[in-house]
Design a protein around this motif. Structure first.
Motif, PDB file in Angstrom:
ATOM      1  N   THR A 162      -6.037  11.971 -17.149  1.00 15.53           N
ATOM      2  CA  THR A 162      -7.235  11.245 -17.595  1.00 15.53           C
ATOM      3  C   THR A 162      -7.101   9.750 -17.329  1.00 15.53           C
ATOM      4  N   ALA A 163      -5.948   9.194 -17.658  1.00 17.42           N
ATOM      5  CA  ALA A 163      -5.721   7.768 -17.443  1.00 17.42           C
ATOM      6  C   ALA A 163      -5.781   7.417 -15.963  1.00 17.42           C
ATOM      7  N   ASN A 164      -5.237   8.276 -15.115  1.00 16.55           N
ATOM      8  CA  ASN A 164      -5.215   7.999 -13.673  1.00 16.55           C
ATOM      9  C   ASN A 164      -6.616   8.085 -13.059  1.00 16.55           C
ATOM     10  N   VAL A 165      -7.406   9.079 -13.487  1.00 14.87           N
ATOM     11  CA  VAL A 165      -8.777   9.191 -12.975  1.00 14.87           C
ATOM     12  C   VAL A 165      -9.586   7.963 -13.377  1.00 14.87           C
ATOM     13  N   ALA A 166      -9.507   7.579 -14.642  1.00 14.26           N
ATOM     14  CA  ALA A 166     -10.263   6.417 -15.129  1.00 14.26           C
ATOM     15  C   ALA A 166      -9.848   5.153 -14.393  1.00 14.26           C
ATOM     16  N   LYS A 167      -8.560   5.014 -14.122  1.00  7.26           N
ATOM     17  CA  LYS A 167      -8.053   3.844 -13.407  1.00  7.26           C
ATOM     18  C   LYS A 167      -8.636   3.778 -11.995  1.00  7.26           C
ATOM     19  N   ILE A 168      -8.680   4.925 -11.325  1.00  8.70           N
ATOM     20  CA  ILE A 168      -9.243   4.971  -9.971  1.00  8.70           C
ATOM     21  C   ILE A 168     -10.718   4.598  -9.994  1.00  8.70           C
ATOM     22  N   TYR A 169     -11.461   5.182 -10.905  1.00  7.35           N
ATOM     23  CA  TYR A 169     -12.885   4.861 -10.990  1.00  7.35           C
ATOM     24  C   TYR A 169     -13.100   3.368 -11.220  1.00  7.35           C
ATOM     25  N   GLY A 200     -18.040   3.974   5.864  1.00  4.09           N
ATOM     26  CA  GLY A 200     -18.345   3.173   4.687  1.00  4.09           C
ATOM     27  C   GLY A 200     -17.593   3.574   3.432  1.00  4.09           C
ATOM     28  N   VAL A 201     -16.589   4.440   3.569  1.00  5.03           N
ATOM     29  CA  VAL A 201     -15.870   4.930   2.385  1.00  5.03           C
ATOM     30  C   VAL A 201     -15.006   3.820   1.794  1.00  5.03           C
ATOM     31  N   ALA A 202     -15.153   3.605   0.500  1.00  3.32           N
ATOM     32  CA  ALA A 202     -14.407   2.541  -0.176  1.00  3.32           C
ATOM     33  C   ALA A 202     -12.998   2.961  -0.547  1.00  3.32           C
ATOM     34  N   GLY A 203     -12.817   4.261  -0.853  1.00  4.33           N
ATOM     35  CA  GLY A 203     -11.503   4.708  -1.277  1.00  4.33           C
ATOM     36  C   GLY A 203     -11.301   6.194  -1.031  1.00  4.33           C
ATOM     37  N   TYR A 204     -10.035   6.565  -0.897  1.00  2.28           N
ATOM     38  CA  TYR A 204      -9.652   7.958  -0.639  1.00  2.28           C
ATOM     39  C   TYR A 204      -8.727   8.429  -1.748  1.00  2.28           C
ATOM     40  N   VAL A 205      -9.029   9.599  -2.302  1.00  2.00           N
ATOM     41  CA  VAL A 205      -8.198  10.169  -3.361  1.00  2.00           C
ATOM     42  C   VAL A 205      -7.549  11.435  -2.803  1.00  2.00           C
ATOM     43  N   PHE A 206      -6.251  11.382  -2.572  1.00  3.04           N
ATOM     44  CA  PHE A 206      -5.506  12.511  -2.009  1.00  3.04           C
ATOM     45  C   PHE A 206      -4.875  13.318  -3.140  1.00  3.04           C
ATOM     46  N   VAL A 207      -4.844  14.643  -2.969  1.00  2.00           N
ATOM     47  CA  VAL A 207      -4.295  15.498  -4.024  1.00  2.00           C
ATOM     48  C   VAL A 207      -2.779  15.620  -3.948  1.00  2.00           C
ATOM     49  N   SER A 208      -2.186  15.139  -2.860  1.00  2.00           N
ATOM     50  CA  SER A 208      -0.734  15.183  -2.722  1.00  2.00           C
ATOM     51  C   SER A 208      -0.302  14.128  -1.717  1.00  2.00           C
ATOM     52  N   GLN A 209       0.983  13.817  -1.724  1.00  2.00           N
ATOM     53  CA  GLN A 209       1.522  12.896  -0.729  1.00  2.00           C
ATOM     54  C   GLN A 209       1.379  13.482   0.663  1.00  2.00           C
ATOM     55  N   ASP A 210       1.542  14.808   0.767  1.00  2.00           N
ATOM     56  CA  ASP A 210       1.446  15.455   2.074  1.00  2.00           C
ATOM     57  C   ASP A 210       0.042  15.356   2.645  1.00  2.00           C
ATOM     58  N   SER A 211      -0.974  15.528   1.800  1.00  2.00           N
ATOM     59  CA  SER A 211      -2.348  15.439   2.308  1.00  2.00           C
ATOM     60  C   SER A 211      -2.645  14.034   2.821  1.00  2.00           C
ATOM     61  N   ARG A 212      -2.014  13.030   2.228  1.00  2.00           N
ATOM     62  CA  ARG A 212      -2.190  11.677   2.746  1.00  2.00           C
ATOM     63  C   ARG A 212      -1.464  11.506   4.075  1.00  2.00           C
ATOM     64  N   ALA A 241      -4.521  -0.193   0.114  1.00  2.00           N
ATOM     65  CA  ALA A 241      -5.520  -0.667  -0.849  1.00  2.00           C
ATOM     66  C   ALA A 241      -6.637   0.350  -1.064  1.00  2.00           C
ATOM     67  N   LYS A 242      -6.844   1.249  -0.092  1.00  2.00           N
ATOM     68  CA  LYS A 242      -7.916   2.235  -0.191  1.00  2.00           C
ATOM     69  C   LYS A 242      -7.423   3.625  -0.588  1.00  2.00           C
ATOM     70  N   ALA A 243      -6.125   3.846  -0.639  1.00  2.00           N
ATOM     71  CA  ALA A 243      -5.580   5.190  -0.833  1.00  2.00           C
ATOM     72  C   ALA A 243      -4.971   5.363  -2.220  1.00  2.00           C
ATOM     73  N   ARG A 244      -5.261   6.490  -2.835  1.00  2.00           N
ATOM     74  CA  ARG A 244      -4.666   6.855  -4.114  1.00  2.00           C
ATOM     75  C   ARG A 244      -4.238   8.320  -4.043  1.00  2.00           C
ATOM     76  N   VAL A 245      -3.150   8.657  -4.719  1.00  2.00           N
ATOM     77  CA  VAL A 245      -2.730  10.057  -4.847  1.00  2.00           C
ATOM     78  C   VAL A 245      -2.921  10.452  -6.303  1.00  2.00           C
ATOM     79  N   LEU A 246      -3.710  11.491  -6.513  1.00  2.00           N
ATOM     80  CA  LEU A 246      -4.017  11.953  -7.868  1.00  2.00           C
ATOM     81  C   LEU A 246      -3.589  13.414  -8.006  1.00  2.00           C
ATOM     82  N   TYR A 247      -2.512  13.640  -8.740  1.00  2.00           N
ATOM     83  CA  TYR A 247      -2.098  15.014  -9.020  1.00  2.00           C
ATOM     84  C   TYR A 247      -2.968  15.563 -10.142  1.00  2.00           C
ATOM     85  N   ASP A 248      -3.264  16.843 -10.052  1.00  2.00           N
ATOM     86  CA  ASP A 248      -4.082  17.481 -11.079  1.00  2.00           C
ATOM     87  C   ASP A 248      -3.253  17.680 -12.343  1.00  2.00           C
ATOM     88  N   ALA A 249      -3.878  18.200 -13.369  1.00  2.00           N
ATOM     89  CA  ALA A 249      -3.194  18.407 -14.638  1.00  2.00           C
ATOM     90  C   ALA A 249      -3.644  19.712 -15.259  1.00  2.00           C
TER      91      ALA A 249
END
Length: 385
Positions: free
Chosen positions: A372-379, A145-157, A167-175
């Motif tokens: 911050t902008a990327n996290v808010a966009k994902i949410y 039932g997972v709506a979306g996946y947030v990967f910390v790197s391209q490799d983890s995806r 449509a369900k996958a996002r890559v979010l690098y930390d800051a």
């Protein structure tokens, strides 16, 4: 005390529930707190923590987060009714708190709480922070039932066992925040407090003492370094006592160091909340690991201009360009790690050049505004319409 107006504003924000599956505080928990801090102006945050996660609950409360102490539902076919009742309890708590989106800080949290989110009719996203090339059939059920996946790197995806549509996958690098290193006198006092010999080269690793981290290779590399340089000490900052797995592994690591005759050259601090202060006091930063998504500790060290030497696995080469913004060594290659350490000690000007380049790389690529902008966009993409 909050005013009535501020309470109204807070209530109008979408509510994000963070599910934290572990007892202690490590990279996952610190990264979650950073997400909360980055987006608190746009979202209301609630943290679901285990009853035994005392330090974590305290850290969340200090961050101004509503904390819920809960027992994670245990998926079971044999005890399906118990699992359903446990999940229903969590679902009711989510509805009571007005949760709009569930964010699992790690895949383990997804496994335990996916049914609860379904019962609460709340969409769930999960953070994938490491390499998962294989996922068993029972565990796969938790991701249905997972709506979306947030990967910390391209490799983890790339290495994730499940096929996830774009449509369900996002890559979010930390800051990281770029701050000025602390005064030399402050670092000197801290080194004395930690028991570091005056004039010693201090090499640090910020990581819990856990089997995921490659302390065997670090120990072997340290033994090689100490045959050439006796003025070197090693500092390990991370939990080695709160979580049972970490306690057990620490005993194993400590015995290995004693067997190598270098036990007195290592300092273990346990968990510390003043990591930036400690990193500022280091001469070199290492991360020896078996698997890693994209470790925040590396970015924190680079942002402070430290020369980083890390294992070339998973997402780490996405952050470090070998010989430019840091040094990479092969997995379980203690000789390569030792050689990189000795190179930095013997050529301090080169090490400083690498550290300066790393700091500038963080300033350009891993800044807080973009994060911050990327996290808010994902949410907002996964919140219900």
């Amino acid at each position: 005390m909050r005013s009535a107006d501020s309470n109204v504003v807070e209530a109008e924000k979408p509510t994000i529930a963070h599910f934290l599956p572990w007892d202690g505080i490590g990279g996952v928990e610190i990264a979650t707190l950073r997400i909360i801090e980055a987006t608190r102006d746009q979202f209301r945050h609630v943290a679901f923590c285990k009853p035994t996660a005392l330090e974590l609950k305290d850290a969340c409360e200090k961050a101004g987060v509503v904390v819920v102490s809960y027992v994670p539902p245990e998926p079971s076919v044999r005890h399906a009714l118990r699992y359903f009742k446990q999940s229903l309890t969590v679902a009711r708590e989510m509805r009571r708190l007005g949760v709009n989106l569930a964010h699992c800080s790690e895949t383990k949290a997804t496994y335990h709480n996916s049914l609860a989110a379904f019962l609460a009719r709340v969409p769930m996203i999960t953070h994938v922070r490491s390499r998962y090339p294989e996922i068993g059939l029972r565990d796969r059920l938790g991701f249905l039932g997972v709506a979306g996946y947030v990967f910390v790197s391209q490799d983890s995806r790339r290495q994730f066992a499940l096929r996830i549509p774009d449509a369900k996958a996002r890559v979010l690098y930390d800051a990281v925040d770029i701050t000025e290193p602390q005064e030399a006198s402050v670092s000197k006092a801290l080194r004395k407090e930690l028991g570091v010999a005056e004039g010693a080269t201090l090499i640090g690793m910020i990581a819990r003492v856990n089997p995921q981290k490659d302390y065997a290779t670090l120990a072997n590399a340290a033994a090689l370094v100490l045959t050439h340089r006796t003025d070197v000490q090693f500092l390990v900052v991370g939990d080695n006592s709160v979580v049972e797995m970490n306690r057990e592994h620490y005993r194993h690591v400590h015995q290995r160091l004693v067997d190598l005759g270098i036990g007195d050259r290592f300092i273990f601090t346990g968990f510390r909340s003043d990591v930036p202060r400690i990193v500022s006091a280091l001469d070199l930063f290492v991360l020896c690991t078996h698997r890693e998504g994209l470790p925040l500790s590396i970015l924190e060290a680079m942002a402070l201009g430290k020369t980083v030497i890390a294992t070339s696995v998973d997402g780490i080469p996405e952050v470090i360009t070998d010989g430019v913004t840091g040094y990479l060594h092969g997995h379980e290659k203690s000789d390569e790690l030792a050689n990189a350490i000795l190179k930095c000690i013997d050529h301090p000007e080169l090490a400083k050049q690498i550290g300066d380049a790393a700091r500038e790389h963080c300033r350009r690529t891993y800044n807080s505004q973009v994060f911050t902008a990327n996290v808010a966009k994902i949410y907002r993409e996964f919140l219900p319409s």
